[in-house]
Design an enzyme around this catalytic site. Structure first.
Site, mmCIF file in Angstrom:
data_model
loop_
_atom_site.group_PDB
_atom_site.id
_atom_site.type_symbol
_atom_site.label_atom_id
_atom_site.label_comp_id
_atom_site.label_asym_id
_atom_site.label_seq_id
_atom_site.Cartn_x
_atom_site.Cartn_y
_atom_site.Cartn_z
ATOM 1 N N ASP A 1 0.637 -1.091 -0.099
ATOM 2 C CA ASP A 1 -0.082 0.083 0.055
ATOM 3 C C ASP A 1 0.762 1.277 -0.019
ATOM 4 O O ASP A 1 0.366 2.450 0.008
ATOM 5 C CB ASP A 1 -0.986 -0.130 1.128
ATOM 6 C CG ASP A 1 -0.289 -0.162 2.486
ATOM 7 O OD1 ASP A 1 0.731 -0.795 2.519
ATOM 8 O OD2 ASP A 1 -0.914 0.190 3.399
ATOM 9 N N HIS A 2 2.193 1.171 -0.239
ATOM 10 C CA HIS A 2 3.005 2.273 -0.162
ATOM 11 C C HIS A 2 3.952 2.521 -1.262
ATOM 12 O O HIS A 2 4.618 3.412 -1.572
ATOM 13 C CB HIS A 2 3.897 2.318 1.111
ATOM 14 C CG HIS A 2 3.327 2.572 2.308
ATOM 15 N ND1 HIS A 2 2.936 3.763 2.917
ATOM 16 C CD2 HIS A 2 2.228 1.663 3.131
ATOM 17 C CE1 HIS A 2 2.237 3.745 4.216
ATOM 18 N NE2 HIS A 2 1.901 2.588 3.934
ATOM 19 N N ASP B 1 4.793 4.134 8.012
ATOM 20 C CA ASP B 1 4.104 3.471 9.144
ATOM 21 C C ASP B 1 4.901 3.384 10.217
ATOM 22 O O ASP B 1 6.135 2.865 10.166
ATOM 23 C CB ASP B 1 3.578 2.152 8.600
ATOM 24 C CG ASP B 1 2.462 2.249 7.263
ATOM 25 O OD1 ASP B 1 2.435 3.238 6.968
ATOM 26 O OD2 ASP B 1 1.881 1.303 7.205
#
Length: 302
Positions: free
Chosen positions: A64-65, A210
């Site tokens: 997701d990055h 994160d």
């Protein structure tokens, strides 16, 4: 300094939300930070010119990055890009991207430069005449860095009335802007403070996603103007945040408070929640200046 949030939700993309990606415009530079799936579509929606992006910073190798990176790189080539592109990210990112380009016979029309990161200490990874970028080591399930973007102080502002009053020749103006004193013909030294004004204060932006709650980053982001800090969970899921090495909105606010940040921007929300207003409400019990990041939202800071 302008921040455009292209996506700021955790895990998988949805029809109504996008994974992490954002564009920071600072000192006429445009930096892409993380590149989750769908980033190039979000760039188009937000009318950001692809050609202005010459540096991409990837925090870590969770999908997701960075799953949008290969598509973005390929589209740049299809659009005829010739300008160099620099990619900063964890060791292994070159292997991942090169494999995809090789097996799909999709070599770029421009040079790709990889700056692979391994250090667990903060380091300078980009610097030019106006901006410096440093890593912020974070604590997550894989090797992860945040990024600190800092403007370099500009020239001092010339006090036109003062230089005319002292009858100072224009040849000295650049020296004065650079902070130098001026010695008159009779030997009198005129201090710079009497001839100029302070420059516009330099701005700074810290991207931290994160990470689990980690006070070790506080000295690295002390007095930052804007802090983007992940807030994956609300306080009711604090135990899950600790288990998955993520943070809550309250924990993000605590970091902002202890770092003396001027502004906190929240993001990386879990999609388990129906809305995001509660993230702001919880964070504001600790820190007063909270903005909610959301897909397609832009903030300008002065």
């Amino acid at each position: 300094m302008k921040l455009t949030i292209l996506g700021c939700y955790a895990a998988t993309p949805r029809t109504i939300t996008n994974p992490t990606a954002q564009v920071l415009e600072i000192k006429n530079r445009m930096f892409l930070i993380d590149c989750g799936e769908g980033t190039q579509v979000q760039l188009r929606k937000n009318k950001i010119k692809f050609s202005k992006i010459n540096h991409i910073f990837i925090s870590h190798l969770h999908g997701d990055h960075f799953f949008g990176l290969i598509g973005t790189i390929s589209t740049f080539a299809l659009l005829g890009r010739t300008t160099d592109l620099h990619i900063y990210g964890p060791k292994g990112i070159k292997e991942i991207i090169t494999l995809q380009l090789r097996l799909s016979s999709s070599w770029t029309t421009y040079e790709l430069f990889y700056h692979e990161l391994e250090s667990k200490e903060s380091e300078v990874i980009f610097e030019d005449a106006k901006v410096i970028v440093k890593t912020i080591p974070l604590k997550h399930r894989v090797y992860t860095n945040g990024f600190l973007f800092q403007e370099k102080p500009g020239d001092r502002k010339l006090d036109v009335e003062a230089v005319q009053r002292y009858n100072i020749h224009t040849a000295y103006y650049q020296k004065i802007k650079g902070g130098g004193n001026v010695t008159l013909d009779d030997g009198t030294v005129i201090e710079n403070e009497k001839l100029s004004f302070d420059p516009i204060p330099a701005l700074s932006y810290a991207f931290c996603s994160d990470t689990v709650y980690n006070e070790a980053i506080i000295p690295l982001i002390k007095d930052v103007d804007v802090l983007y800090h992940e807030a994956t969970f609300l306080e009711s899921e604090a135990a899950l945040a600790l288990k998955t090495l993520h943070s809550t909105a309250i924990e993000a606010a605590k970091i902002a408070l202890k770092a003396n940040a001027k502004q906190l921007v929240l993001g990386h929300y879990s999609t388990r929640y129906e809305g995001i207003e509660r993230f702001k409400e919880e964070a504001e019990t600790i820190f007063p200046n909270v903005l909610l990041g959301n897909d397609g939202v832009s903030f300008e800071f002065e």
